[in-house]
Design an enzyme around this catalytic site. Structure first.
Site, PDB file in Angstrom:
ATOM      1  CD  GLU A  55      -2.590  -1.161   2.665  1.00  0.00           C
ATOM      2  OE1 GLU A  55      -3.509  -0.332   2.817  1.00  0.00           O
ATOM      3  OE2 GLU A  55      -2.232  -1.960   3.547  1.00  0.00           O
ATOM      4  NE  ARG A 107       3.906  -8.924  10.216  1.00  0.00           N
ATOM      5  CZ  ARG A 107       3.429  -7.852  10.837  1.00  0.00           C
ATOM      6  NH1 ARG A 107       2.186  -7.824  11.281  1.00  0.00           N
ATOM      7  NH2 ARG A 107       4.204  -6.794  11.026  1.00  0.00           N
ATOM      8  CE  LYS A 140       1.941  -0.039   5.909  1.00  0.00           C
ATOM      9  NZ  LYS A 140       0.946   0.052   4.808  1.00  0.00           N
TER      10      LYS A 140
END
Length: 563
Positions: A39, A264, A274
């Site tokens: 993104e 992850r 983020k």
């Protein structure tokens, strides 16, 4: 080279096994196609590097391709700056997508037509409920959701309202388009998820053409399908989204991309959320997104991390199905190994103490050969000027040393790296009792540090000629956090930011450099002998050099193993 239908000549993890099986069984025809879909609303971090290595690496191993697709479905948060940074970071890691650069916005027209198709099939409806009501009526893991009162609108009414949404008739938040699946589904993602929301905002690529924008869960899978992505490789948090991904594919009868999830990689002493990274920047805990203490690829690059070390780190970490914590010490160890092979050796005195060699011939300058990198014979040698006035590290002298102290002390001898053996004859102090200068003698028969009479001199220290030294600022970076898991607030606090170390950056001024460092280049790694690995910072100006410490020579943060 492996053909598309043969397993690659590498250790097969569960993803590679699945890809190999799919191609061998004929589930997909060559080529293998993967994609990296960031993104464009933030900078990439080291966690993204794992996904990049997997996405591009698997495509290359199977002689396929990896698309770079920017998921630009939210125009209020996306900026060209992030798009440019993402592309720069992916290329810096050593990967390229060629002509395969795509955007979710490339497919807005097709996504809209497919939404209309679902409405006509009775599989989607316009809902007038506010977002908070939709969330509340979604239910929980143990209670089913509640049907919207607008769920049974007619196909014609839904088509009319959806078109009016597109034409901008309604304000933001007034209506959404939802998939009609099952409000009692055990998987909450199947409880009539939102497909489109109204958002009166200009898009960087499509301008004012649209005032409704698709949600990620709707756009993602269909974009994969349009690009004929064979294997959509996602992190583990998307596992529960896979049934929805597959539901859209089935209902639309489109190319059946396969989603596979991997865990992850969490690294100790780091955060990669983020939201948390934004808190660090906005709270002034770091200077910016490229602060060398940040886990962003821009920050790591500025600190001097190499792409080879990051890639090898994720290669050695492997691909797993379960979340795991990887020691930051592992990353640093791999980085040291890489830098040891490529870093140019230089001398820099971080905390200078003046040394006067009293028997050195006045005005004499002797050029001493010094290896640029003992690990690389082709790196050659440089010449360092040796004179009668030097700077050494203040820590390399102790007036009252303990036993087995092999550096400089009154009456003791040490070797000068690439130079001679010197002996401390006198200690000069200021009025406050601080040592300001050492007066030493040198043995002219010990060129190269070897005593012809065979006497043992154990200590070797580095130095810089005072007459030829330039000055610099050096920034010593260390872990930003006190604890391995920074997301857990410390005892007596409810704020995770209280884990931030106040001494994670130390700035040294008046650092003395050997002459070769005056021509230091950006992007080149240097080992300051006995001090660590360093790189030139972008804040440097001609005559005002600034170096960042990339990593120390030894790990001081590794867990101490019980004896």
């Amino acid at each position: 080279m492996s053909t598309p239908t043969e397993p690659p000549e590498v250790k097969l993890d569960f993803i590679r096994q699945a890809v190999a099986a799919d191609m061998q069984s004929g589930r997909f025809q060559p080529p293998v196609v993967t994609r990296f879909p960031p993104e464009p609303n933030a900078y990439l971090h080291i966690g993204h590097a794992k996904a990049i290595c997997i996405d591009f690496g698997i495509a290359a191993e199977f002689a396929g391709r990896c698309n770079l697709r920017l998921d630009d479905t939210n125009p209020t948060k996306e900026e060209q700056e992030y798009i440019d940074a993402i592309k720069e970071d992916v290329r810096w890691l050593g990967f390229d997508w060629g002509e395969c650069e795509f955007y979710a916005s490339d497919y807005f027209d097709q996504l809209y037509e497919w939404a209309v198709q679902l409405i006509k099939a009775g599989k989607a409806y316009v809902d007038d409920q506010p977002a908070e009501v939709i969330r509340r009526n979604r239910g929980t893991l143990v209670t089913p959701g509640s049907n919207s009162p607008y769920r049974d609108r007619s196909v014609q009414d839904n088509l009319d309202l959806f078109e009016r949404m597109r034409q901008g008739e309604f304000p933001d938040g007034a209506k959404v388009l939802r998939a009609k699946i099952d409000m009692a589904a055990g998987n909450l993602n199947l409880r009539d998820p939102v497909m489109y929301r109204i958002l009166h905002a200009a898009h960087p690529r499509t301008g004012d053409k649209w005032c409704i924008y698709p949600m990620y869960d709707y756009a993602h899978g269909q974009s994969d399908s349009l690009e004929h992505v064979t294997h959509s490789l996602c992190s583990l948090e998307f596992e529960d989204h896979r049934p929805l991904y597959e539901w859209f594919i089935r209902e639309l009868s489109i190319f059946p991309s396969r989603q596979i999830e991997f865990a992850r990689g969490n690294i100790t002493y780091m955060v990669t959320s983020k939201r948390r990274l934004l808190e660090l920047v906005e709270g002034g805990y770091v200077s910016d997104w490229d602060d060398p203490r940040m886990p962003t690829l821009r920050g790591l690059r500025r600190r001097g991390f190499t792409q080879a070390a990051i890639r090898r780190f994720w290669e050695e970490a492997g691909v797993a199905k379960r979340e795991n914590n990887i020691e930051f010490a592992k990353l640093e160890s791999i980085l040291r190994d890489d830098l040891n092979q490529i870093a140019l050796r230089r001398m820099a005195v971080l905390n200078p103490l003046k040394v006067t060699i009293t028997n050195w011939p006045a005005g004499k300058v002797e050029l001493r050969d010094a290896q640029n990198n003992p690990e690389d014979p082709d790196a050659g040698v440089r010449q360092m000027p040796l004179t009668g006035t030097l700077y050494i590290e203040r820590d390399d002298f102790m007036e009252s040393p303990p036993k087995k102290y092999f550096r400089l002390s009154p009456g003791n001898e040490v070797r000068l790296r690439f130079g001679y053996i010197i002996k401390c004859e006198k200690v000069v102090k200021d009025a406050a009792g601080n040592v300001t200068e050492l007066q030493c003698s040198y043995d002219p028969q010990t060129a190269g540090g070897h005593a012809p009479d065979g006497r043992k001199v154990r200590g070797t220290i580095h130095w810089v000629s005072a007459d030829h030294a330039s000055e610099a600022e050096v920034r010593l970076y260390d872990h930003l956090f006190e604890v391995e898991d920074p997301t857990e607030p410390p005892a007596g606090s409810d704020n995770w930011l209280d884990n931030v170390r106040r001494d994670s950056l130390k700035v040294l001024t008046g650092v003395k450099l050997e002459p070769a460092l005056a021509q230091a280049e950006a992007g080149v790694s240097y080992q300051f002998e006995r001090m660590g690995y360093f790189c030139l910072d972008r804040d440097s100006q001609p005559g005002q050099l600034i170096f960042n410490r990339t990593v120390t020579l030894k790990d001081s943060w590794a867990k101490q193993q019980p004896k």
